[in-house]
Design an enzyme around this catalytic site. Sequence first.
Site, PDB file in Angstrom:
ATOM      1  N   ASP A 211       9.377   0.524   5.644  1.00  0.00           N
ATOM      2  CA  ASP A 211       9.066  -0.518   6.582  1.00  0.00           C
ATOM      3  C   ASP A 211       9.845  -1.874   6.575  1.00  0.00           C
ATOM      4  OD1 ASP A 211       7.471  -0.870   4.347  1.00  0.00           O
ATOM      5  OD2 ASP A 211       6.108  -1.845   5.390  1.00  0.00           O
ATOM      6  N   THR A 237      10.003   7.145   2.954  1.00  0.00           N
ATOM      7  CA  THR A 237       9.205   6.507   1.920  1.00  0.00           C
ATOM      8  C   THR A 237       8.259   7.764   1.508  1.00  0.00           C
ATOM      9  OG1 THR A 237       7.403   5.119   1.251  1.00  0.00           O
ATOM     10  CG2 THR A 237       7.563   5.290   3.458  1.00  0.00           C
ATOM     11  N   ASP A 239       5.268   7.202   0.716  1.00  0.00           N
ATOM     12  CA  ASP A 239       4.153   6.766   0.808  1.00  0.00           C
ATOM     13  C   ASP A 239       3.498   7.200   2.207  1.00  0.00           C
ATOM     14  OD1 ASP A 239       4.352   5.392  -1.229  1.00  0.00           O
ATOM     15  OD2 ASP A 239       4.500   3.526  -0.728  1.00  0.00           O
ATOM     16  N   TYR A 283     -13.402  19.345 -19.148  1.00  0.00           N
ATOM     17  CA  TYR A 283     -12.663  17.766 -18.904  1.00  0.00           C
ATOM     18  C   TYR A 283     -13.019  17.566 -17.627  1.00  0.00           C
ATOM     19  CZ  TYR A 283     -10.056  17.768 -23.063  1.00  0.00           C
ATOM     20  OH  TYR A 283      -9.392  17.748 -24.580  1.00  0.00           O
ATOM     21  N   MET A 290       0.383   8.106  -6.257  1.00  0.00           N
ATOM     22  CA  MET A 290       1.218   7.155  -5.556  1.00  0.00           C
ATOM     23  C   MET A 290       0.799   6.912  -4.127  1.00  0.00           C
ATOM     24  SD  MET A 290       5.155   6.650  -6.724  1.00  0.00           S
ATOM     25  CE  MET A 290       5.321   5.628  -8.153  1.00  0.00           C
ATOM     26  N   ARG A 582       8.176  11.860  -6.754  1.00  0.00           N
ATOM     27  CA  ARG A 582       9.217  10.972  -5.879  1.00  0.00           C
ATOM     28  C   ARG A 582      10.522  11.643  -6.271  1.00  0.00           C
ATOM     29  NH1 ARG A 582       9.155   4.560  -6.664  1.00  0.00           N
ATOM     30  NH2 ARG A 582      10.591   4.980  -8.265  1.00  0.00           N
TER      31      ARG A 582
HETATM   32  P1  FBP Z   1       9.259   2.991  -1.248  1.00  0.00           P
HETATM   33  O1  FBP Z   1       8.086   2.132  -0.308  1.00  0.00           O
HETATM   34  O2  FBP Z   1      10.190   1.945  -1.414  1.00  0.00           O
HETATM   35  O3  FBP Z   1       9.503   4.243  -0.607  1.00  0.00           O
HETATM   36  O4  FBP Z   1       8.642   3.091  -2.697  1.00  0.00           O
HETATM   37  C1  FBP Z   1       7.188   3.626  -2.587  1.00  0.00           C
HETATM   38  C2  FBP Z   1       6.749   3.625  -4.197  1.00  0.00           C
HETATM   39  O5  FBP Z   1       7.183   5.060  -4.614  1.00  0.00           O
HETATM   40  C3  FBP Z   1       5.206   3.297  -4.162  1.00  0.00           C
HETATM   41  O6  FBP Z   1       4.516   4.732  -3.793  1.00  0.00           O
HETATM   42  C4  FBP Z   1       5.073   3.097  -5.301  1.00  0.00           C
HETATM   43  O7  FBP Z   1       3.891   2.124  -5.267  1.00  0.00           O
HETATM   44  C5  FBP Z   1       6.230   2.138  -5.590  1.00  0.00           C
HETATM   45  O8  FBP Z   1       7.141   2.789  -4.683  1.00  0.00           O
HETATM   46  C6  FBP Z   1       6.671   1.963  -7.032  1.00  0.00           C
HETATM   47  O9  FBP Z   1       7.747   0.952  -7.072  1.00  0.00           O
HETATM   48  P2  FBP Z   1       8.741   1.064  -8.295  1.00  0.00           P
HETATM   49  O10 FBP Z   1       9.807   2.082  -8.077  1.00  0.00           O
HETATM   50  O11 FBP Z   1       9.326  -0.494  -8.094  1.00  0.00           O
HETATM   51  O12 FBP Z   1       7.962   1.184  -9.641  1.00  0.00           O
END
Ligand code: FBP
Length: 709
Positions: A211, A237, A239, A283, A290, A582
């Site tokens: 965004d 992203t 996310d 467990y 994320m 990721r």
């Molecule tokens: P973007 O919004 O840039 O796509 O990144 C998302 C993300 O992977 C989140 O899920 C996570 O909280 C963050 O990046 C982690 O950031 P960093 O790579 O700086 O540790």
Amino acid sequence: MLALTGHKGGFMPGEKSINLAKLLSHPKVHKATGNINQELTFRRQTTPRRCEVFNARYTLLHDNPRFRFNIDKDAAKRLHNIINNKVQKVVGVDNPEQIHNKKYSKKRNIGIVFSGGPSPGGHNVIAGLFDAAKKANPENRIFGFLLGPDGIIENETIEITEEIVASYKNLGGFCMIKTGRTKVDTKDKMVLSKETCNKLNLDALVIVGGDDSNTNAAFLAQDMFADGIQVIGVPKTIDGDIQVKDANSNILCAVSFGFYTAARAFAYNISNLCTDSSSDVKYWHICKVMGRVASHLALEVALQTHANITLIGEDLADYIDKKRVAAAEKKGVVDHNAYGMTLRHLSRIICNGIVRRAEVGKNYGVIVIPEGVLEFINEIQTFIIKLNTIIADYNNTHDADFHSTFPVLDEKLEYLRRLARLSREEGSFSIWNTRDDDLFNDIPPFFQEGLLMERDSHGNFPFSQVETDRVIMGLVKDYLNILKEKGAYKIGIKKSYYKKTLEKEGLDPDYFGHILFKNYNDNEMFLLIKPSIVSVKTLKQTLIKEGVINKDDKAPACIEKIYKKSVPNFKTQAHFYGYDGRGSDPTVFDCTYTYNLGLTVFSLIANGSTGQMAAIRNLERSFSQWEPIGIPIAPLMHFEERKGKLALVLEKSIVDINSPSFQVVKAMREKWLAASVKEDNYRRPGPIQFAGQSEENKPLTLILNALGN
Ligand code: FBP
């Protein structure tokens, strides 16, 4: 046993010597130690399917006035060159006469940059752009900016070639040109960026990002308009928080690329934990996933795995404690604390699930916690907002960096204490008062440290660095101990096992059953030891009271054994799923989606667009109905708080608790908790597969949400 020739200690009898040089030159060793495997070769050799429009020789753009936006006045003023852009549909044509834009095939230089966290499929955006650009004119050149927006500011590039594209096709990560989180957010950086684009003689700049990066794309498009440099964004992203709708809720971009792959990668691992957990039955696996603030990834993981408990932040924010509201109403007052979930209440809900599963003999399970869940807990959100403002204010007024000035936690806490003291002494309104300071000092230091962590260049709170799960599970463990002491947390004993164990020692199970258990009757499959029996001592006291044994006798061994089996030992394993997913190689869905996004980007450029974001509509439908479009970015802008100030940005979308996907998950909660004698309901999504029948696999949230339209 094998030994290497020349080994100093000499050989043991029976050892065979090995010639290492010969071994290393063996073709099988070469193959075994090489970094090329079948999956990699297949990925590289495969070109994803193209949407039908891209099979034509040329593409056109048709403005679609059906889609409307509520335009912010400020956005209209500040982004006046691109504010009247319309949604554009890509159309394929074969006849050169049909292309109104005579410049379609002109020789172009195009720059592309990745911005923010990696997201599976990025390489295919480049591959699609490259293929389309070369098809239009083999002399077109694509430049990749290195290490994110810094590459634009500092003019660090590589020229993308066919070989480079071929070696990264369908592969995860952003390794080809790397990425970075720098933001082109100052006049100086804008000037440097423009200088680079002019030096490279760029016709267009493509920004693949979230965004904030697409917000940047709009401002750059506005800024470079006069220079004739087009700027196109691509929604990326994991996310999943870029979801674009028009003013009438028509969906233009349902999901950002990479989301599905990351969710599937997390889900595969978490589903394996479900399998392990229900095999070894000892467990509770606590899986933080994320997604920064929004819980989209957790929601998709819930649907993919049916984990026993999945928290969805947005749901917690919406919580209303009806009992408290009613009690307050009776007194004629309003209880503000009844709205929104507190950390303590959340821990109670989790404990309730754990206790209920234990009662049916399941002292194990899997909990999914979105990394940003705390943002939705009132008390924590207040801290985050206050601390964001304090840090931003400090940086602005002192022209210094808060974190460099106060590098260690104690110094930061001392600064906050000073603020609280000031507010007390001056009696004026302050963002940090004594109550804030006291509450903050009540939380564990590791979490204080987390809340005070350095914000990223966009002012985002670094959720991935905070031990969210530890905060929540700390409270859960404390409360489970209380429940255990009260005799309210017990493992249910299978009735058949109980009977067998007592009969083996010649004792009458029915006689002892009524003494030991609170639910001893014919219908129960699992028996619960009475709450008053919380130790071997209280067990013995009960037996003495019932006249079963004398004061000096021991409890019968089989009864003590049954009691001990009912005592829960709450053991957890913590996992974090984020960077791994990721970096995963993309699913076929993401490979195809991103390749077509790349093709769309070129159509937008070749047809003269700027300030547009490439997207594909109808992703939930069959591939033949996918519709490549350009979405105008400027009309999507609205005001949001960033780094303690209001800024014009592209809206982040969080989970809509009225959406079909959330409602389905909510309706399934009880079934997936599986606090019953029935088998657990875990789902096995399996690993991400590139070959085979996986082609039609799509995000389940995407499919379910489409049912609501
Ligand atoms: P973007 O919004 O840039 O796509 O990144 C998302 C993300 O992977 C989140 O899920 C996570 O909280 C963050 O990046 C982690 O950031 P960093 O790579 O700086 O540790």
